[in-house]
Design an enzyme around this catalytic site. Sequence first.
Site, short mmCIF file in Angstrom:
data_model
loop_
_atom_site.label_atom_id
_atom_site.label_comp_id
_atom_site.label_asym_id
_atom_site.label_seq_id
_atom_site.Cartn_x
_atom_site.Cartn_y
_atom_site.Cartn_z
CD GLU A 113 -3.22 -1.09 1.95
OE1 GLU A 113 -3.29 -0.22 2.83
OE2 GLU A 113 -4.11 -1.92 1.75
CD GLU A 162 -3.65 -6.02 2.85
OE1 GLU A 162 -4.54 -5.33 3.39
OE2 GLU A 162 -2.43 -5.80 2.99
O1 AHR Z 1 -5.38 -6.03 6.63
C1 AHR Z 1 -5.36 -4.91 7.45
C2 AHR Z 1 -4.67 -3.73 6.78
O2 AHR Z 1 -5.43 -3.32 5.69
C3 AHR Z 1 -3.31 -3.99 6.20
O3 AHR Z 1 -2.29 -3.88 7.14
C4 AHR Z 1 -3.17 -2.92 5.17
O4 AHR Z 1 -2.34 -3.30 4.11
C5 AHR Z 1 -4.60 -2.67 4.74
O5 AHR Z 1 -4.91 -1.33 4.72
#
Ligand code: AHR
Length: 514
Positions: A194, A318
């Site tokens: 991110e 994610e």
């Molecule tokens: O999964 C939780 C968080 O969500 C992670 O650390 C981040 O990459 C995302 O914003």
Amino acid sequence: MNLKKYFFLIFIALNITCYAQNMASLSISNNSNQTISKYIYGQFAEHLGHGIYGGFWVDKSMSVAKQDRIRLDVVKALKEIKIPSLRWPGGCFADEYHWRDGIGPTAQRPRMVNTNWGGVTEDNSFGTHEFLELCSLLGCEPYIAANVGSGTVEEMSKWIEYVNSNSTSTVVQLRKQNGHPEPYKVTFWGIGNESWGCGGNMTPEFYSDQFKKYASFAKNYPSVPLKKIASGPNADDYNWTEVVMKNIPNWMMWGISLHYYTIPTGNWSHKGSATSFSENEYFETMVNCLKMEELVTKHSAIMDKYDPNKHVALVVDEWGVWTDVEPGTNPGFLYQQNSLRDALIAATTLNIFNNHCHRVKAAALAQTINVLQSLILTDKDKMLLTPTYYIFDMYKVHQDAKYLPIKLSSPDYEVDGKKISAINVSASQDASGKIHISLVNLDVHNNITISTSLKDIQWKTVNGQILTSANITDINTFQQPDKLHLESFKGAKKDGDNLMVVMPAKSAVTLELE
Ligand code: AHR
């Protein structure tokens, strides 16, 4: 017209409408040369809440079977569903993690503050060796996210050398001293996480340059060609994909990531409860979940412009439902329960990934144990399998199987005048020739009959498994850990050359045709 005749005609009309509303048709063909990568079924474990500490890695004093401090009941459960890969150490944590803090004698490892997740003290007792030992016990591929936000190129480069090289260099000697003479051979490396947000708040132009610099020093050691994954867009940030794909040559990256979470209310400051929600909220959640189809389609179309031969994978590393935390738990630990609704989110999302397997070659559900949409919840020495776990169990048959193209005509599921497709589906054929069809009925009220024609596919018998429950809010608890579990499904039969399936309301089914 007399009254009796009038009511009779109304009755017939209602029945015809109802019949049409509750019928879907499906056509599955054998005409494909695509494979559903097993890495679509990957998982994610961050140093966050009780995902690692108290999840995988427990106190020496806890009375569960362990290897080192890794609890073996969770390892057994995850091996059962064949998890193919595990992403670590984050997430946002990755960009403040310094790998040298997590090697060597445990008592001498430095402590740090986990600034992203509750400000707790991280004692670094779970580091590179412990993670790679865990992956070896799980029989899965490690996927390490390197620190680009607060780490240096040299730090990342030495981490890769430490893990993968068999040379006589000082850093490799250190690995040997720390108990692992052979290289670990880790191929999946994320270059930051991110980078548009917690990983450094970069612009896509700046990140593209950073990627090229870091990736240049992420070296391949003998027989370990790296799969380098660029930090990709946040949800529908199409400009990020455009700029990164334009600026980074295809040969330099194996994949580009995409992060998208299903927020039930669509509102980050009040996401919605994991256990108590109305049908309206359930419907909105499903609308938000189905957005993944649009995201994958549109990001893929941009990638097609710069990479028409699909060398670069879209890696959705994610995803999952993100609700408010369970009342009374630490807000920084992201602990949430998991309902039948969440299982249907998992099944629907996996159907989307399977159907986009020409571009989506890897993914990771967030985050395995005790964090966000978990497969497993633990309470000290107890553990339970969530409804989502059972979806991954049913869907493991698609791993590395041949993708089968599908045409679907589904009735709508309608709430307050808004509509979504009630049914979603994906299908594959495994190496032994068995066909697997995974169906989801999102409609909370109506069973749906599906007539399926299978082109150029020979089959004689059909069996299946189903996950459903009386209420969409139903969950497994430590008091009732098996309330939701897989059951044998009897609602499918052969009808001439056709397959007829009656999909119960709010259910997920996987059929096996032989
Ligand atoms: O999964 C939780 C968080 O969500 C992670 O650390 C981040 O990459 C995302 O914003």
